[in-house]
Design a protein around this motif. Structure first.
Motif, PDB file in Angstrom:
ATOM      1  N   LEU A  87       0.767  -1.208   0.098  1.00  0.00           N
ATOM      2  CA  LEU A  87       0.091   0.049   0.241  1.00  0.00           C
ATOM      3  C   LEU A  87       0.810   1.193   0.026  1.00  0.00           C
ATOM      4  O   LEU A  87       0.493   2.238  -0.537  1.00  0.00           O
ATOM      5  N   LEU A  88       1.822   0.931   0.683  1.00  0.00           N
ATOM      6  CA  LEU A  88       2.687   2.357   0.611  1.00  0.00           C
ATOM      7  C   LEU A  88       3.327   2.469  -0.744  1.00  0.00           C
ATOM      8  O   LEU A  88       3.475   3.792  -1.319  1.00  0.00           O
ATOM      9  N   LYS A  89       3.565   1.442  -1.521  1.00  0.00           N
ATOM     10  CA  LYS A  89       4.027   1.796  -3.082  1.00  0.00           C
ATOM     11  C   LYS A  89       2.926   2.147  -3.761  1.00  0.00           C
ATOM     12  O   LYS A  89       3.205   3.146  -4.560  1.00  0.00           O
ATOM     13  N   VAL A  90       1.760   1.706  -3.555  1.00  0.00           N
ATOM     14  CA  VAL A  90       0.698   2.018  -4.307  1.00  0.00           C
ATOM     15  C   VAL A  90       0.424   3.650  -3.978  1.00  0.00           C
ATOM     16  O   VAL A  90       0.155   4.408  -4.765  1.00  0.00           O
ATOM     17  N   SER A  91       0.611   3.954  -2.832  1.00  0.00           N
ATOM     18  CA  SER A  91       0.314   5.409  -2.368  1.00  0.00           C
ATOM     19  C   SER A  91       0.983   6.594  -3.302  1.00  0.00           C
ATOM     20  O   SER A  91       0.858   7.509  -3.641  1.00  0.00           O
ATOM     21  N   GLU A  92       2.584   6.244  -3.706  1.00  0.00           N
ATOM     22  CA  GLU A  92       3.241   6.827  -4.232  1.00  0.00           C
ATOM     23  C   GLU A  92       2.566   6.841  -5.745  1.00  0.00           C
ATOM     24  O   GLU A  92       2.636   8.238  -6.403  1.00  0.00           O
ATOM     25  N   GLU A  93       2.605   5.757  -6.184  1.00  0.00           N
ATOM     26  CA  GLU A  93       1.798   5.920  -7.468  1.00  0.00           C
ATOM     27  C   GLU A  93       0.456   6.639  -7.729  1.00  0.00           C
ATOM     28  O   GLU A  93       0.402   7.425  -8.701  1.00  0.00           O
ATOM     29  N   TYR A  94      -0.368   6.432  -6.633  1.00  0.00           N
ATOM     30  CA  TYR A  94      -1.542   7.214  -6.741  1.00  0.00           C
ATOM     31  C   TYR A  94      -1.296   8.642  -6.534  1.00  0.00           C
ATOM     32  O   TYR A  94      -1.689   9.549  -7.398  1.00  0.00           O
ATOM     33  N   GLN A  95      -0.425   9.162  -5.807  1.00  0.00           N
ATOM     34  CA  GLN A  95       0.160  10.610  -5.643  1.00  0.00           C
ATOM     35  C   GLN A  95       0.783  11.030  -7.227  1.00  0.00           C
ATOM     36  O   GLN A  95       0.373  12.205  -7.332  1.00  0.00           O
ATOM     37  N   ASN A  96       1.364  10.125  -7.978  1.00  0.00           N
ATOM     38  CA  ASN A  96       2.014  10.540  -9.064  1.00  0.00           C
ATOM     39  C   ASN A  96       0.901  10.862 -10.050  1.00  0.00           C
ATOM     40  O   ASN A  96       0.926  11.702 -10.856  1.00  0.00           O
ATOM     41  N   ILE A  97      -0.342   9.977  -9.908  1.00  0.00           N
ATOM     42  CA  ILE A  97      -1.536  10.389 -10.871  1.00  0.00           C
ATOM     43  C   ILE A  97      -2.080  11.622 -10.650  1.00  0.00           C
ATOM     44  O   ILE A  97      -2.378  12.276 -11.320  1.00  0.00           O
ATOM     45  N   LEU A  98      -2.046  11.712  -9.204  1.00  0.00           N
ATOM     46  CA  LEU A  98      -2.841  12.980  -8.712  1.00  0.00           C
ATOM     47  C   LEU A  98      -2.019  14.280  -9.219  1.00  0.00           C
ATOM     48  O   LEU A  98      -2.367  15.331  -9.710  1.00  0.00           O
ATOM     49  N   ASP A  99      -0.561  14.108  -9.089  1.00  0.00           N
ATOM     50  CA  ASP A  99       0.311  15.140  -9.713  1.00  0.00           C
ATOM     51  C   ASP A  99       0.003  15.599 -10.964  1.00  0.00           C
ATOM     52  O   ASP A  99       0.078  16.771 -11.490  1.00  0.00           O
ATOM     53  N   SER A 100      -0.043  14.380 -12.001  1.00  0.00           N
ATOM     54  CA  SER A 100      -0.276  14.735 -13.134  1.00  0.00           C
ATOM     55  C   SER A 100      -1.655  15.249 -13.445  1.00  0.00           C
ATOM     56  O   SER A 100      -1.633  16.130 -14.461  1.00  0.00           O
ATOM     57  N   MET A 101      -2.466  14.915 -12.818  1.00  0.00           N
ATOM     58  CA  MET A 101      -3.826  15.728 -13.135  1.00  0.00           C
ATOM     59  C   MET A 101      -3.612  17.332 -12.629  1.00  0.00           C
ATOM     60  O   MET A 101      -4.248  18.037 -13.317  1.00  0.00           O
ATOM     61  N   LYS A 102      -2.990  17.457 -11.725  1.00  0.00           N
ATOM     62  CA  LYS A 102      -2.728  18.958 -11.253  1.00  0.00           C
ATOM     63  C   LYS A 102      -2.091  19.694 -12.319  1.00  0.00           C
ATOM     64  O   LYS A 102      -2.246  20.730 -12.676  1.00  0.00           O
ATOM     65  N   GLN A 103      -0.617  18.988 -12.961  1.00  0.00           N
ATOM     66  CA  GLN A 103       0.116  19.485 -14.075  1.00  0.00           C
ATOM     67  C   GLN A 103      -0.945  19.792 -15.302  1.00  0.00           C
ATOM     68  O   GLN A 103      -0.753  20.561 -16.016  1.00  0.00           O
ATOM     69  N   ASN A 104      -1.813  18.877 -15.492  1.00  0.00           N
ATOM     70  CA  ASN A 104      -2.884  19.068 -16.592  1.00  0.00           C
ATOM     71  C   ASN A 104      -3.999  20.284 -16.426  1.00  0.00           C
ATOM     72  O   ASN A 104      -4.112  21.035 -17.392  1.00  0.00           O
ATOM     73  N   VAL A 105      -4.262  20.468 -15.253  1.00  0.00           N
ATOM     74  CA  VAL A 105      -4.964  21.696 -14.992  1.00  0.00           C
ATOM     75  C   VAL A 105      -4.055  22.918 -15.280  1.00  0.00           C
ATOM     76  O   VAL A 105      -4.369  23.859 -15.701  1.00  0.00           O
ATOM     77  N   ARG A 106      -2.993  22.710 -14.691  1.00  0.00           N
ATOM     78  CA  ARG A 106      -2.111  24.028 -14.787  1.00  0.00           C
ATOM     79  C   ARG A 106      -1.825  24.299 -16.335  1.00  0.00           C
ATOM     80  O   ARG A 106      -1.600  25.555 -16.756  1.00  0.00           O
ATOM     81  N   MET A 107      -1.474  23.321 -17.170  1.00  0.00           N
ATOM     82  CA  MET A 107      -1.251  23.484 -18.553  1.00  0.00           C
ATOM     83  C   MET A 107      -2.572  24.078 -19.293  1.00  0.00           C
ATOM     84  O   MET A 107      -2.395  25.013 -20.247  1.00  0.00           O
ATOM     85  N   MET A 108      -3.654  23.652 -18.904  1.00  0.00           N
ATOM     86  CA  MET A 108      -4.789  24.331 -19.479  1.00  0.00           C
ATOM     87  C   MET A 108      -4.967  25.683 -19.209  1.00  0.00           C
ATOM     88  O   MET A 108      -5.086  26.502 -19.873  1.00  0.00           O
ATOM     89  N   ASP A 109      -4.723  26.093 -18.012  1.00  0.00           N
ATOM     90  CA  ASP A 109      -4.744  27.293 -17.558  1.00  0.00           C
ATOM     91  C   ASP A 109      -3.538  28.116 -18.268  1.00  0.00           C
ATOM     92  O   ASP A 109      -4.067  29.513 -18.678  1.00  0.00           O
ATOM     93  N   LYS A 110      -2.697  27.631 -18.401  1.00  0.00           N
ATOM     94  CA  LYS A 110      -1.562  28.248 -19.092  1.00  0.00           C
ATOM     95  C   LYS A 110      -1.857  28.581 -20.609  1.00  0.00           C
ATOM     96  O   LYS A 110      -1.736  29.880 -21.014  1.00  0.00           O
ATOM     97  N   ARG A 111      -2.573  27.705 -21.266  1.00  0.00           N
ATOM     98  CA  ARG A 111      -2.880  27.909 -22.448  1.00  0.00           C
ATOM     99  C   ARG A 111      -3.800  28.925 -22.633  1.00  0.00           C
ATOM    100  O   ARG A 111      -3.892  29.844 -23.726  1.00  0.00           O
TER     101      ARG A 111
END
Length: 139
Positions: free
Chosen positions: A81-105
């Motif tokens: 589960l600790l490993k999974v939590s890191e993967e999950y956080q990476n997914i959340l970070d990718s979602m946040k990066q997508n939001v920032r990218m669209m705002d920047k556009r």
């Protein structure tokens, strides 16, 4: 009134993402507010709609990936589960990066007056505006 509503939206975006960037929230439920506050022209509105749709697809796929990850590891060990939590956080970070990218556009297509208004709102909220390099003429 428009400024107050938009300021509240920016503040909510800030608290949701817990970061210093001044996010607009393109692709969220408040695209109409963005359109009204910045008085977007038809071309800008069309771009906003397109980018909102793109963001929903991008983050929808990431959301499905996150849900699958959690379901797959429902009964996993603590170490797993600790490993999974890191993967999950990476997914959340990718979602946040997508939001920032669209705002920047969106910020890149604002006219100087609209962008200045954005920076003023961000400053009032003690948030860091997303910098757009306007010295390059893309035409």
């Amino acid at each position: 009134m428009r400024t107050a509503v938009f300021s509240l939206l920016l503040l909510l975006n800030f608290s949701v993402f817990a970061q210093e960037d001044c996010l607009l929230g393109v692709g969220g439920k408040d695209d109409e507010v963005i359109t009204e506050v910045f008085q977007l022209n038809e071309e800008q509105q069309e771009q906003l709609r397109n980018w909102s749709a793109e963001l929903k697809i991008r983050n929808g796929l990431l959301k499905e990936k996150a849900e699958y990850l959690l379901k797959k590891h429902e009964e996993s060990s603590v170490d797993e589960l600790l490993k999974v939590s890191e993967e999950y956080q990476n997914i959340l970070d990718s979602m946040k990066q997508n939001v920032r990218m669209m705002d920047k556009r969106l910020l890149t297509i604002l006219n100087p007056k609209q962008y200045e208004f954005y920076t003023e709102l961000c400053t009032k909220l003690s948030l860091r505006p997303i910098y757009i390099n306007r010295s390059v003429d893309e035409k």
